[in-house]
Design a protein around this motif. Structure first.
Motif, PDB file in Angstrom:
ATOM      1  N   LEU A 230       8.918  78.383  50.606  1.00 53.00           N
ATOM      2  CA  LEU A 230       9.576  79.689  50.524  1.00 53.00           C
ATOM      3  C   LEU A 230      10.513  79.887  51.719  1.00 53.00           C
ATOM      4  N   GLU A 231      10.062  79.444  52.893  1.00 53.77           N
ATOM      5  CA  GLU A 231      10.904  79.567  54.089  1.00 53.77           C
ATOM      6  C   GLU A 231      12.248  78.854  53.871  1.00 53.77           C
ATOM      7  N   ALA A 232      12.162  77.596  53.350  1.00 49.02           N
ATOM      8  CA  ALA A 232      13.388  76.816  53.139  1.00 49.02           C
ATOM      9  C   ALA A 232      14.312  77.502  52.132  1.00 49.02           C
ATOM     10  N   VAL A 233      13.719  78.052  51.069  1.00 46.63           N
ATOM     11  CA  VAL A 233      14.529  78.705  50.031  1.00 46.63           C
ATOM     12  C   VAL A 233      15.194  79.964  50.593  1.00 46.63           C
ATOM     13  N   VAL A 234      14.392  80.789  51.277  1.00 48.03           N
ATOM     14  CA  VAL A 234      14.921  82.066  51.783  1.00 48.03           C
ATOM     15  C   VAL A 234      15.958  81.822  52.879  1.00 48.03           C
ATOM     16  N   ARG A 235      15.704  80.816  53.720  1.00 43.45           N
ATOM     17  CA  ARG A 235      16.677  80.503  54.783  1.00 43.45           C
ATOM     18  C   ARG A 235      18.016  80.063  54.163  1.00 43.45           C
ATOM     19  N   SER A 236      17.915  79.258  53.089  1.00 41.73           N
ATOM     20  CA  SER A 236      19.121  78.808  52.407  1.00 41.73           C
ATOM     21  C   SER A 236      19.882  80.004  51.805  1.00 41.73           C
ATOM     22  N   LEU A 237      19.111  80.950  51.212  1.00 41.94           N
ATOM     23  CA  LEU A 237      19.758  82.133  50.621  1.00 41.94           C
ATOM     24  C   LEU A 237      20.377  83.010  51.714  1.00 41.94           C
ATOM     25  N   ALA A 238      19.705  83.072  52.873  1.00 44.21           N
ATOM     26  CA  ALA A 238      20.257  83.848  53.994  1.00 44.21           C
ATOM     27  C   ALA A 238      21.585  83.236  54.430  1.00 44.21           C
ATOM     28  N   ASN A 239      21.639  81.909  54.482  1.00 45.64           N
ATOM     29  CA  ASN A 239      22.884  81.240  54.867  1.00 45.64           C
ATOM     30  C   ASN A 239      23.985  81.496  53.832  1.00 45.64           C
ATOM     31  N   THR A 240      23.609  81.487  52.547  1.00 37.49           N
ATOM     32  CA  THR A 240      24.594  81.774  51.496  1.00 37.49           C
ATOM     33  C   THR A 240      25.123  83.202  51.643  1.00 37.49           C
ATOM     34  N   SER A 241      24.215  84.124  51.990  1.00 35.54           N
ATOM     35  CA  SER A 241      24.626  85.539  52.085  1.00 35.54           C
ATOM     36  C   SER A 241      25.601  85.769  53.238  1.00 35.54           C
ATOM     37  N   ARG A 242      25.663  84.832  54.183  1.00 36.36           N
ATOM     38  CA  ARG A 242      26.560  85.002  55.343  1.00 36.36           C
ATOM     39  C   ARG A 242      28.028  84.684  54.999  1.00 36.36           C
ATOM     40  N   MET A 243      28.257  84.109  53.813  1.00 36.31           N
ATOM     41  CA  MET A 243      29.615  83.689  53.438  1.00 36.31           C
ATOM     42  C   MET A 243      30.591  84.872  53.437  1.00 36.31           C
ATOM     43  N   THR A 244      31.711  84.706  54.132  1.00 34.01           N
ATOM     44  CA  THR A 244      32.756  85.746  54.120  1.00 34.01           C
ATOM     45  C   THR A 244      34.118  85.078  53.897  1.00 34.01           C
ATOM     46  N   GLY A 245      35.091  85.858  53.512  1.00 29.78           N
ATOM     47  CA  GLY A 245      36.453  85.333  53.340  1.00 29.78           C
ATOM     48  C   GLY A 245      37.470  86.409  53.657  1.00 29.78           C
ATOM     49  N   SER A 246      38.663  86.007  54.114  1.00 28.66           N
ATOM     50  CA  SER A 246      39.746  86.976  54.400  1.00 28.66           C
ATOM     51  C   SER A 246      40.859  86.770  53.380  1.00 28.66           C
ATOM     52  N   PHE A 247      41.351  87.864  52.825  1.00 28.94           N
ATOM     53  CA  PHE A 247      42.406  87.793  51.794  1.00 28.94           C
ATOM     54  C   PHE A 247      43.548  88.733  52.139  1.00 28.94           C
ATOM     55  N   SER A 248      44.704  88.402  51.586  1.00 30.07           N
ATOM     56  CA  SER A 248      45.845  89.302  51.741  1.00 30.07           C
ATOM     57  C   SER A 248      46.082  90.018  50.419  1.00 30.07           C
ATOM     58  N   GLY A 249      46.200  91.333  50.479  1.00 33.03           N
ATOM     59  CA  GLY A 249      46.417  92.129  49.275  1.00 33.03           C
ATOM     60  C   GLY A 249      47.890  92.139  48.896  1.00 33.03           C
ATOM     61  N   SER A 250      48.239  92.847  47.802  1.00 32.36           N
ATOM     62  CA  SER A 250      49.627  92.895  47.310  1.00 32.36           C
ATOM     63  C   SER A 250      50.555  93.618  48.304  1.00 32.36           C
ATOM     64  N   ASP A 251      49.978  94.587  49.104  1.00 36.44           N
ATOM     65  CA  ASP A 251      50.798  95.298  50.078  1.00 36.44           C
ATOM     66  C   ASP A 251      50.717  94.664  51.464  1.00 36.44           C
ATOM     67  N   ASP A 252      50.473  93.371  51.497  1.00 32.37           N
ATOM     68  CA  ASP A 252      50.387  92.581  52.727  1.00 32.37           C
ATOM     69  C   ASP A 252      49.287  93.033  53.699  1.00 32.37           C
ATOM     70  N   LEU A 253      48.339  93.814  53.164  1.00 34.16           N
ATOM     71  CA  LEU A 253      47.198  94.185  54.008  1.00 34.16           C
ATOM     72  C   LEU A 253      46.101  93.143  53.800  1.00 34.16           C
ATOM     73  N   SER A 254      45.542  92.670  54.891  1.00 33.13           N
ATOM     74  CA  SER A 254      44.469  91.684  54.718  1.00 33.13           C
ATOM     75  C   SER A 254      43.106  92.390  54.765  1.00 33.13           C
ATOM     76  N   PHE A 255      42.162  91.813  54.028  1.00 35.35           N
ATOM     77  CA  PHE A 255      40.799  92.379  54.036  1.00 35.35           C
ATOM     78  C   PHE A 255      39.785  91.244  54.013  1.00 35.35           C
ATOM     79  N   SER A 256      38.607  91.556  54.527  1.00 34.98           N
ATOM     80  CA  SER A 256      37.508  90.585  54.526  1.00 34.98           C
ATOM     81  C   SER A 256      36.501  90.980  53.460  1.00 34.98           C
ATOM     82  N   ALA A 257      35.912  89.983  52.859  1.00 34.40           N
ATOM     83  CA  ALA A 257      34.898  90.263  51.838  1.00 34.40           C
ATOM     84  C   ALA A 257      33.763  89.266  51.968  1.00 34.40           C
ATOM     85  N   GLY A 258      32.580  89.734  51.571  1.00 34.90           N
ATOM     86  CA  GLY A 258      31.397  88.865  51.633  1.00 34.90           C
ATOM     87  C   GLY A 258      30.670  88.849  50.311  1.00 34.90           C
ATOM     88  N   THR A 259      29.429  88.409  50.329  1.00 34.50           N
ATOM     89  CA  THR A 259      28.646  88.332  49.092  1.00 34.50           C
ATOM     90  C   THR A 259      28.054  89.702  48.783  1.00 34.50           C
TER      91      THR A 259
END
Lengths: 306, 115
Positions: A230-259
């Motif tokens: 369970l520790e290995a599974v939950v730790r893996s899911l915790a790592n997945t939940s940390r994923m973030t990304g930065s995007f640029s919108g149509s009005d050239d505003l950038s935003f960050s998003a996660g899971t």
């Protein structure tokens, strides 16, 4: 390897050992050690603890050693199955080593089944952790998508203007562990049946106490394996939940998003830590049940003699 | 409740049957109480499983036991004078009284006072 890194890798193991020893000193005070198969049980449980302690250290070795990526990939991927693989042989001493047949003093007119010497608390704990693992496995599996290699191990979130993706404990990773925990459940049931089946010894009270302890030890090994998995599974899911990304919108505003479950990262980290420390502490405790708790009176006698 | 088989007291089947029927008719085994499986009892008494199976069949024919697939062999509801709960509670009382070194009369007195 720097000492700080070693400390980070090994403190959960040290915490588990301390917890296991403390519990052993408190709970087993004045109790007799396990009578049947004490040496094999202690050795196999001790080896399992050692392997689980070494695994994170070996996993961090690529930071200092140069070795093929495949080797380290396999080593890191084995974290899901390893506790279950170790739990199976650790159960064996309780099932295989049986008391020497003695002359029976008669038959107790009550059925002895796999439940006879096992407290309901152990059964509830085992089923509860198993249900949690099953739930997380199904949720992560359903959320997984095929990656470039066609393995169901990718978690992707589409934001319209872009998408982010990370590895998840999907069907690719959960297939073998799922087979293993079914095997572990069957092995636990078989072990408990083997403990209950032989005729009771003429010294009935001692025999019943020993069977209670061996049944609890078998449950401790199985529960420890499930908690470490369970520790290995939950730790893996915790790592997945940390994923973030930065995007640029149509009005050239950038935003960050996660899971969608990024708010759970802290809770998942905590759950993983607690499950890992508890799981290993159960194995440490099991290995120690082969040893008599040192009493204050005995220590005083030894001091007087010397 | 322990039953024994001794080599100099007749056939094992007869001894087992007499002891189990005695325990049922005196109320020491209550209604619906489960008995061990044929294999367990045979192994405990070091007799052939066929011997125990024969005893169970004979006690079933006498109406003392009932066997159902999946729930094992139990004491028949018509056979025992007391329920399983009362028989088990009486055994617990007897065990506790013996551990506290009470005599039978003292244990009965305790029961009478709490009635």
């Amino acid at each position: 390897m720097p000492w700080t890194l070693l400390w980070i890798l090994l403190w959960p193991t040290l915490a588990s050992i301390l917890l296991g020893v403390a519990a052993w000193l408190v709970i087993r005070r004045g109790a007799r050690p396990v009578l049947v198969g004490r040496v094999p049980a202690a050795v196999v449980a001790g080896i399992a603890v050692l392997v689980m302690a070494l695994h994170p250290v070996l996993g961090a070795a690529p930071l200092r050693l140069d070795a093929p990526t495949e080797v380290w990939r396999t080593l890191i991927d084995s974290r899901f199955a390893l506790p279950l693989v170790l739990g199976l042989p650790a159960l064996l001493p309780f099932a295989v080593v049986r008391p020497r047949p003695s002359t029976t003093a008669g038959a107790l007119l009550a059925p002895r089944t796999w439940r006879s010497f096992l407290s309901s608390w152990w059964l509830c704990a085992l089923l509860g952790v198993l249900a949690l693992i099953l739930g997380l496995t199904l949720a992560a599996g359903l959320a997984s998508q095929p990656n470039d290699a066609g393995e169901y191990a990718l978690y992707a979130v589409d934001f319209g203007s872009g998408a982010i993706g990370a590895t998840i404990y999907g069907w690719h990773y959960s297939l073998v562990p799922s087979v293993l925990w079914v095997l572990l459940g069957a092995a636990t049931w078989w072990t408990l049946t083997r403990i209950a089946r032989p005729p009771l010894d003429p010294a009935q009270a001692a025999d019943v106490t020993d069977r209670h302890l061996r049944s609890a030890n078998a449950a401790r090994i199985a529960l420890g394996a499930l908690l470490l998995h369970l520790e290995a599974v939950v730790r893996s899911l915790a790592n997945t939940s940390r994923m973030t990304g930065s995007f640029s919108g149509s009005d050239d505003l950038s935003f960050s998003a996660g899971t969608p479950f990024s708010a759970l990262t802290g809770s998942l980290d905590l759950l993983a830590q607690v499950a890992g420390v508890l799981g290993l502490a159960l194995w440490v405790f099991t290995a120690l049940t082969a040893v008599t708790v040192p009493s204050a009176a005995r220590a005083a006698r030894t001091a007087v003699r010397s | 409740m322990i039953i024994t088989v001794s080599p100099d007291q007749g056939s094992p089947a007869r001894q087992i049957q007499d002891q189990i029927s005695g325990l049922i008719t005196t109320g020491r085994l209550g209604r619906g109480e489960r008995l061990p499986s044929v294999r367990q009892l045979a192994s405990d008494l070091d007799v052939a499983p066929g011997t125990v199976a024969k005893v169970y069949r004979s006690l079933e024919a006498d109406g003392l036991l009932v066997s159902r697939a999946g729930s094992g062999t139990r004491v028949s509801d018509q056979a025992a004078p007391v329920s399983s709960a009362v028989a088990q509670a009486a055994r617990r009382l007897a065990g506790a009284a013996r551990r506290d070194d009470l005599s039978l009369e003292e244990a009965v007195l305790v029961l009478r006072m709490t009635w």
